[in-house]
Each structure stands twice: as structure tokens, then as C-alpha cells.
Enzyme design. Sequence first.
Site, PDB file in Angstrom:
ATOM      1  N   ASP A  75       0.833  -1.205   0.000  1.00  0.00           N
ATOM      2  CA  ASP A  75       0.000   0.000   0.000  1.00  0.00           C
ATOM      3  C   ASP A  75       0.865   1.252   0.000  1.00  0.00           C
ATOM      4  O   ASP A  75       2.004   1.243   0.479  1.00  0.00           O
ATOM      5  CB  ASP A  75      -0.978   0.007   1.174  1.00  0.00           C
ATOM      6  N   GLU A 141       0.091  -1.027   5.957  1.00  0.00           N
ATOM      7  CA  GLU A 141       1.148  -0.394   6.752  1.00  0.00           C
ATOM      8  C   GLU A 141       0.935   1.105   6.855  1.00  0.00           C
ATOM      9  O   GLU A 141       1.183   1.705   7.907  1.00  0.00           O
ATOM     10  CB  GLU A 141       2.517  -0.685   6.134  1.00  0.00           C
ATOM     11  N   HIS A 356       6.270  10.086   0.762  1.00  0.00           N
ATOM     12  CA  HIS A 356       4.978  10.715   1.076  1.00  0.00           C
ATOM     13  C   HIS A 356       4.820  12.087   0.423  1.00  0.00           C
ATOM     14  O   HIS A 356       3.820  12.758   0.666  1.00  0.00           O
ATOM     15  CB  HIS A 356       4.750  10.810   2.589  1.00  0.00           C
TER      16      HIS A 356
END
Length: 383
Positions: A75, A141, A356
Amino acid sequence: MTASSPSLSPTLELACELIRRPSVTPLDADCQALMMRRLEAAGFALEPMRIEEVDNFWARRGGDGPVLCFAGHTDVVPTGPLQAWQHQPFDALIDDQGMLCGRGAADMKGSLASMIVAVERFVADHPEHKGAIAFLITSDEEGPAHHGTKAVVERLAARGERLDWCIVGEPSSTSLVGDVVKNGRRGSLGAKLTIRGVQGHVAYPHLAKNPIHLAAPALAELAAEHWDDGNAFFPPTSFQVSNLNSGTGATNVIPGELTALFNFRFSTESTVEGLQKRVEAILDKHGLDWHVEWALSGLPFLTEPGELLDAVAASIRAVTGRETQPSTSGGTSDGRFIATMGTQVVELGPVNATIHQVNERVLASDLELLTEIYYQTLVRLLA
């Protein structure tokens, strides 16, 4: 350059295939099916484990003896605004700077591709290797992490599975691939604190109890408290207030309640019970009407120098010529769940500078180095 380019290496080809699957947590988008097909062809026994809305799998190859597990997640976090990306986040492009661009390139589909290709090479070169190789992969996660690695570990432990060593593919490197590995993580203990007062009119404070005024000295003492000194592997435990809420929105009303959210990142020098008792003693000392709800995200874990850390460090040295720096800094990872099995855990992955973020990217050549480091570690432990 795209995933269909004939000039791509096996590692980059697989990394691009994985990135092109938009597996925003908790979705897997068939990433695991792709990985399992490759592992089955390499002689692994497969065990898919769908738990609630989360896809996981456990794969194992080999017999008795020590077990080296590769762990990771398929993920990824949401993309953020698409217009901010130089290339579409799931196109998996290699730009003219040699960067593999896309959501998950660094965290952590690049690592997953490197793991698979390294294991395929190792099994081809050493079909009768010692011990066993395993994979523990989840799609939970980046989300709540309730039905992912934690749940799989509980099942494995309940049936007595052995896990001696584990490499987690989290992006551990800071400037150059392999310059830092994580050999532990601090624990994370959060809390929601409620301080109760008595609501009233600001012109009549003697008829009310202002929870903001009452809580301020206690929060100041908690923030100033010296919790421990840390040790050779961990910095001192830290306490941080992350949210503070009170008031009705009116300027003439003393609120009746205050809530505060705070978090400890704690070393092996402190315990959950010890931190809780010290917090509660300070709240009592200030005579507060309080209630606290505790939430433990993970205990601290540490892998001291030994077979796994030594093998990883030697492999990084052989491939890159640099000495790696073990570190326990940063947030939590799924390594905290695996460590509960008594497993030596090391996190090793690519450079984490863009994780991110929009325009997440990693040097394509770094994934080749990472593949070789994983391969060399397999050789040192199981050849």
C-alpha cells in the site's frame, strides 16, 4: 522511459509494474498477486491471508534451520494534488536524471522489487540453500495497521512459526543507499487527556472552574519532565502535546472541559507502565479532575550487533564501499510487530528524501545496488 522499455533491468521492470498499480491504502491493486506469481515460480509455498479489508500474504521456501524473512507493504499513501506532480504518480517513469518517479518508488515498491529479484537470483544460484527464506507482505502499513503485519504475526506465532532474521524494506537511507539502516525503533505511547472543570460566565470566575487555567501548570510540568537519559542506542524519551482543545467559541464563557492529545516516543530505558504512573502522579499532584485514555502503538525494539546486522553491514560495504550507520531514529514501522517473535530486525531500503511527497522518486541505479545488497546478505546468511 517506461515499464515497457526493453532496456530496463529485472528490478526496474518489476518496480514499474508495481508502481503502475494504484494501491492506495488499504488497497493492494493486485500487487501481491504479481509478487506471489514470481515467488511461486521460485519454489515458494504461498499462503494468502485476507483479514477484514486488508490483503496479506506469507510465503516460505526451504526446510529446517534459520529463517530469513523479507517484509514490506504494497500500500501507498494518497497522491495529493495531481496537478502538483511533474509526471502522473502511477505512470512509473524514469526521467532524464535517472530518477524512477511515482508514488511508492521509495516507499516501498522499489524495495519490494529489489527483494523479489534478489531472491530469484539467489535461489537460482543456490537451489539447495540452508534454512528457509520467507516473505511477509501487507497492504495495511500506511493505514491503521490493525489487520496487516500485526495480525499475520499473531497467526504465525500461534502456530509456532520460526523467524530468526527479518529485513524490512522501509526507506532507511538518508543521502546514499545503505548509508543508514534502522536496527530498532522507539516505542510510541499516545493518550487523550480530559480535564474537567465547571463551566461559567467569565465575569463570575468564582462560580466556575477554568480547566485551561487548571491544566496549564500540569502540562508545563509534563513538558519539562526529564523522563530518562536514553542509552547508546536510543535518544532520551520525548513527550509532545499534539492537540489542545477547549472552549465553546464564545468569549464570555469559561469552558467546562479541556482535552489534550499527547505522545511519548520512548526508549528501552522506560516502560509503558512507568510512564503512565509518572503522568498520573503529576496530574494528581496538581489536584485535577482528570481522565486519560492510553493507546500503545508499539513497544521499542532493538537489534544489537549480531548475525543479521553484521551480514547487512558487510553486504553494504562490499557493494557500495561505505560503512553503514545503524540508527533507531524516526517513527514506527511494522518491524515493531515482527520483533515480538524474538526476531532480529533490520530496516534497509532506498533514500527517504521524497517519501509521502508529491513527485516521490528514487535513483533507478540505487535499486540495482539495493538488489545486490539483499543478494549478498542472502549469501552470507543462507548460502
